[in-house]
Design a protein around this motif. Structure first.
Motif, PDB file in Angstrom:
ATOM      1  N   GLN A   1       0.836  -1.200   0.000  1.00 24.51           N
ATOM      2  CA  GLN A   1       0.000   0.000   0.000  1.00 24.51           C
ATOM      3  C   GLN A   1       0.878   1.260   0.000  1.00 24.51           C
ATOM      4  OE1 GLN A   1      -2.455   0.448   3.519  1.00 24.51           O
ATOM      5  NE2 GLN A   1      -4.094   1.404   2.320  1.00 24.51           N
ATOM      6  N   SER A   2       1.911   1.291   0.813  1.00 25.75           N
ATOM      7  CA  SER A   2       2.803   2.456   0.888  1.00 25.75           C
ATOM      8  C   SER A   2       3.549   2.660  -0.427  1.00 25.75           C
ATOM      9  CB  SER A   2       3.813   2.288   2.023  1.00 25.75           C
ATOM     10  OG  SER A   2       3.161   2.223   3.253  1.00 25.75           O
ATOM     11  N   VAL A   3       4.101   1.588  -0.972  1.00 25.80           N
ATOM     12  CA  VAL A   3       4.860   1.683  -2.231  1.00 25.80           C
ATOM     13  C   VAL A   3       3.944   2.111  -3.368  1.00 25.80           C
ATOM     14  CG1 VAL A   3       6.124   0.323  -3.962  1.00 25.80           C
ATOM     15  CG2 VAL A   3       6.665   0.073  -1.533  1.00 25.80           C
ATOM     16  N   THR A   4       2.756   1.544  -3.421  1.00 29.94           N
ATOM     17  CA  THR A   4       1.814   1.875  -4.488  1.00 29.94           C
ATOM     18  C   THR A   4       1.413   3.342  -4.428  1.00 29.94           C
ATOM     19  OG1 THR A   4       0.970  -0.387  -4.490  1.00 29.94           O
ATOM     20  CG2 THR A   4      -0.415   1.271  -5.510  1.00 29.94           C
ATOM     21  N   LEU A   5       1.105   3.835  -3.238  1.00 31.21           N
ATOM     22  CA  LEU A   5       0.730   5.246  -3.117  1.00 31.21           C
ATOM     23  C   LEU A   5       1.886   6.165  -3.537  1.00 31.21           C
ATOM     24  CD1 LEU A   5      -1.266   5.255   0.253  1.00 31.21           C
ATOM     25  CD2 LEU A   5      -2.151   5.823  -2.028  1.00 31.21           C
ATOM     26  N   ALA A   6       3.101   5.801  -3.148  1.00 34.17           N
ATOM     27  CA  ALA A   6       4.246   6.662  -3.456  1.00 34.17           C
ATOM     28  C   ALA A   6       4.650   6.575  -4.930  1.00 34.17           C
ATOM     29  CB  ALA A   6       5.427   6.310  -2.562  1.00 34.17           C
TER      30      ALA A   6
ATOM     31  N   GLY B   1       2.109   8.759  -6.974  1.00 27.31           N
ATOM     32  CA  GLY B   1       2.936   9.964  -6.936  1.00 27.31           C
ATOM     33  C   GLY B   1       2.913  10.750  -5.648  1.00 27.31           C
ATOM     34  N   TYR B   2       2.495  10.151  -4.560  1.00 25.75           N
ATOM     35  CA  TYR B   2       2.472  10.856  -3.282  1.00 25.75           C
ATOM     36  C   TYR B   2       3.864  10.875  -2.650  1.00 25.75           C
ATOM     37  CZ  TYR B   2      -2.628  10.643  -3.440  1.00 25.75           C
ATOM     38  OH  TYR B   2      -3.935  10.790  -3.807  1.00 25.75           O
ATOM     39  N   THR B   3       4.130  11.931  -1.882  1.00 22.90           N
ATOM     40  CA  THR B   3       5.373  11.994  -1.122  1.00 22.90           C
ATOM     41  C   THR B   3       5.226  11.121   0.115  1.00 22.90           C
ATOM     42  OG1 THR B   3       4.655  13.857   0.242  1.00 22.90           O
ATOM     43  CG2 THR B   3       5.749  14.403  -1.855  1.00 22.90           C
TER      44      THR B   3
ATOM     45  N   ARG C   1       5.414  12.021   3.162  1.00 28.48           N
ATOM     46  CA  ARG C   1       4.564  12.741   4.117  1.00 28.48           C
ATOM     47  C   ARG C   1       3.087  12.579   3.730  1.00 28.48           C
ATOM     48  NH1 ARG C   1       5.904  15.827   7.835  1.00 28.48           N
ATOM     49  NH2 ARG C   1       7.944  16.362   7.038  1.00 28.48           N
ATOM     50  N   GLU C   2       2.776  12.683   2.417  1.00 30.67           N
ATOM     51  CA  GLU C   2       1.386  12.544   1.964  1.00 30.67           C
ATOM     52  C   GLU C   2       0.883  11.112   2.176  1.00 30.67           C
ATOM     53  OE1 GLU C   2       1.356  15.937  -1.584  1.00 30.67           O
ATOM     54  OE2 GLU C   2       2.049  13.895  -2.032  1.00 30.67           O
ATOM     55  N   VAL C   3       1.749  10.126   1.967  1.00 29.09           N
ATOM     56  CA  VAL C   3       1.371   8.733   2.224  1.00 29.09           C
ATOM     57  C   VAL C   3       1.040   8.570   3.705  1.00 29.09           C
ATOM     58  CG1 VAL C   3       2.192   6.335   2.281  1.00 29.09           C
ATOM     59  CG2 VAL C   3       2.668   7.771   0.280  1.00 29.09           C
ATOM     60  N   ALA C   4       1.873   9.136   4.565  1.00 28.29           N
ATOM     61  CA  ALA C   4       1.639   9.049   6.017  1.00 28.29           C
ATOM     62  C   ALA C   4       0.296   9.679   6.377  1.00 28.29           C
ATOM     63  CB  ALA C   4       2.776   9.730   6.771  1.00 28.29           C
ATOM     64  N   GLU C   5      -0.025  10.830   5.787  1.00 27.02           N
ATOM     65  CA  GLU C   5      -1.298  11.493   6.075  1.00 27.02           C
ATOM     66  C   GLU C   5      -2.470  10.658   5.571  1.00 27.02           C
ATOM     67  OE1 GLU C   5      -0.907  15.362   4.296  1.00 27.02           O
ATOM     68  OE2 GLU C   5       0.557  16.023   5.796  1.00 27.02           O
ATOM     69  N   ARG C   6      -2.363  10.090   4.353  1.00 29.66           N
ATOM     70  CA  ARG C   6      -3.465   9.292   3.780  1.00 29.66           C
ATOM     71  C   ARG C   6      -3.717   8.019   4.595  1.00 29.66           C
ATOM     72  NH1 ARG C   6      -5.755  10.386  -1.022  1.00 29.66           N
ATOM     73  NH2 ARG C   6      -6.251   8.205  -1.419  1.00 29.66           N
ATOM     74  N   LEU C   7      -2.654   7.442   5.138  1.00 29.02           N
ATOM     75  CA  LEU C   7      -2.791   6.200   5.904  1.00 29.02           C
ATOM     76  C   LEU C   7      -2.936   6.451   7.406  1.00 29.02           C
ATOM     77  CD1 LEU C   7      -0.142   3.983   4.063  1.00 29.02           C
ATOM     78  CD2 LEU C   7      -2.619   4.065   3.695  1.00 29.02           C
ATOM     79  N   SER C   8      -2.896   7.710   7.812  1.00 36.91           N
ATOM     80  CA  SER C   8      -2.988   8.101   9.226  1.00 36.91           C
ATOM     81  C   SER C   8      -1.944   7.374  10.064  1.00 36.91           C
ATOM     82  CB  SER C   8      -4.402   7.822   9.782  1.00 36.91           C
ATOM     83  OG  SER C   8      -5.359   8.546   9.050  1.00 36.91           O
ATOM     84  N   LEU C   9      -0.694   7.420   9.555  1.00 36.88           N
ATOM     85  CA  LEU C   9       0.421   6.772  10.234  1.00 36.88           C
ATOM     86  C   LEU C   9       1.533   7.794  10.455  1.00 36.88           C
ATOM     87  CD1 LEU C   9       0.638   3.482   8.147  1.00 36.88           C
ATOM     88  CD2 LEU C   9      -0.156   3.696  10.507  1.00 36.88           C
ATOM     89  N   PRO C  10       2.410   7.541  11.443  1.00 40.30           N
ATOM     90  CA  PRO C  10       3.566   8.428  11.621  1.00 40.30           C
ATOM     91  C   PRO C  10       4.499   8.348  10.402  1.00 40.30           C
ATOM     92  CG  PRO C  10       3.267   7.007  13.546  1.00 40.30           C
ATOM     93  CD  PRO C  10       2.324   6.524  12.482  1.00 40.30           C
ATOM     94  N   LEU C  11       5.142   9.444  10.099  1.00 36.87           N
ATOM     95  CA  LEU C  11       6.033   9.506   8.938  1.00 36.87           C
ATOM     96  C   LEU C  11       7.146   8.469   9.044  1.00 36.87           C
ATOM     97  CD1 LEU C  11       6.900  10.895   6.308  1.00 36.87           C
ATOM     98  CD2 LEU C  11       8.138  12.578   7.688  1.00 36.87           C
TER      99      LEU C  11
END
Length: 181
Positions: free
Chosen positions: A136-141, A145-147, A149-159
């Motif tokens: 999920q993290s790799v796919t979003l990034a 094209g998410y950074t 920080r944006e992946v962390a915000e979308r998944l509600s996880l710490p950076l």
């Protein structure tokens, strides 16, 4: 001192005579070469070649056959014409090669499509080997094209957690895709 006398002394290896001769002929040589070659940078190169040739071949000058200035200008004209012919021939070769390449397909489109399909399938298989959270993290990034920080915000996880997942996931992908090579 006249150019004829200087040129005879240059033939004997007299550097001071060459300096004086250089001062006398460099202007007319550049003017002639510039009219033939037209490009200032190319003209400067040709003038350097002519003056080097003048130093090396001064012994070939025969004062009985003409003046030193006319001899030097003849050298310059020949060298300038050679440069123009060489440039023209190179340009014609490039045009012929471009025309030849234009008539052939630049690549085998079918082979390219098959190879791209195989690569996509290989990546898909390697992504399936990741944990759900890594995938999920790799796919979003990388696909969306998410950074980080944006992946962390979308998944509600710490950076830091996202960065760790990404690092681990990319390491596993690298190992898996290394077998594709």
């Amino acid at each position: 001192m006249e150019a004829d006398e200087l040129l005879v002394r240059v033939a004997g290896g007299d550097q001071k005579a060459f300096e004086a001769l250089y001062g006398l002929v460099s202007g007319p040589v550049y003017g002639l070469v510039r009219r033939v070659v037209r490009d200032p940078a190319q003209s400067e190169e040709v003038v350097q070649e002519v003056l080097l040739e003048l130093w090396r071949s001064a012994a070939r000058f025969d004062p009985e056959r003409g003046s030193a200035l006319s001899w030097v200008l003849t050298l310059a004209h020949r060298r300038a014409v050679d440069r123009v012919r060489s440039a023209r021939a190179a340009s014609e070769r490039e045009q012929r090669e471009a025309a030849r390449r234009g008539s052939e397909p630049a690549f085998d489109q079918v082979a390219e499509e098959v190879e791209a399909g195989l690569e996509r399938e290989w990546v898909r298989r390697c992504l399936d080997r990741l944990t759900a959270l890594q995938r999920q993290s790799v796919t979003l990034a990388y696909y969306d094209g998410y950074t980080y920080r944006e992946v962390a915000e979308r998944l509600s996880l710490p950076l830091g957690t996202v960065k760790t997942r990404m690092r681990d996931g990319l390491t596993r992908l690298r190992h898996c895709l290394g077998g594709a090579a």
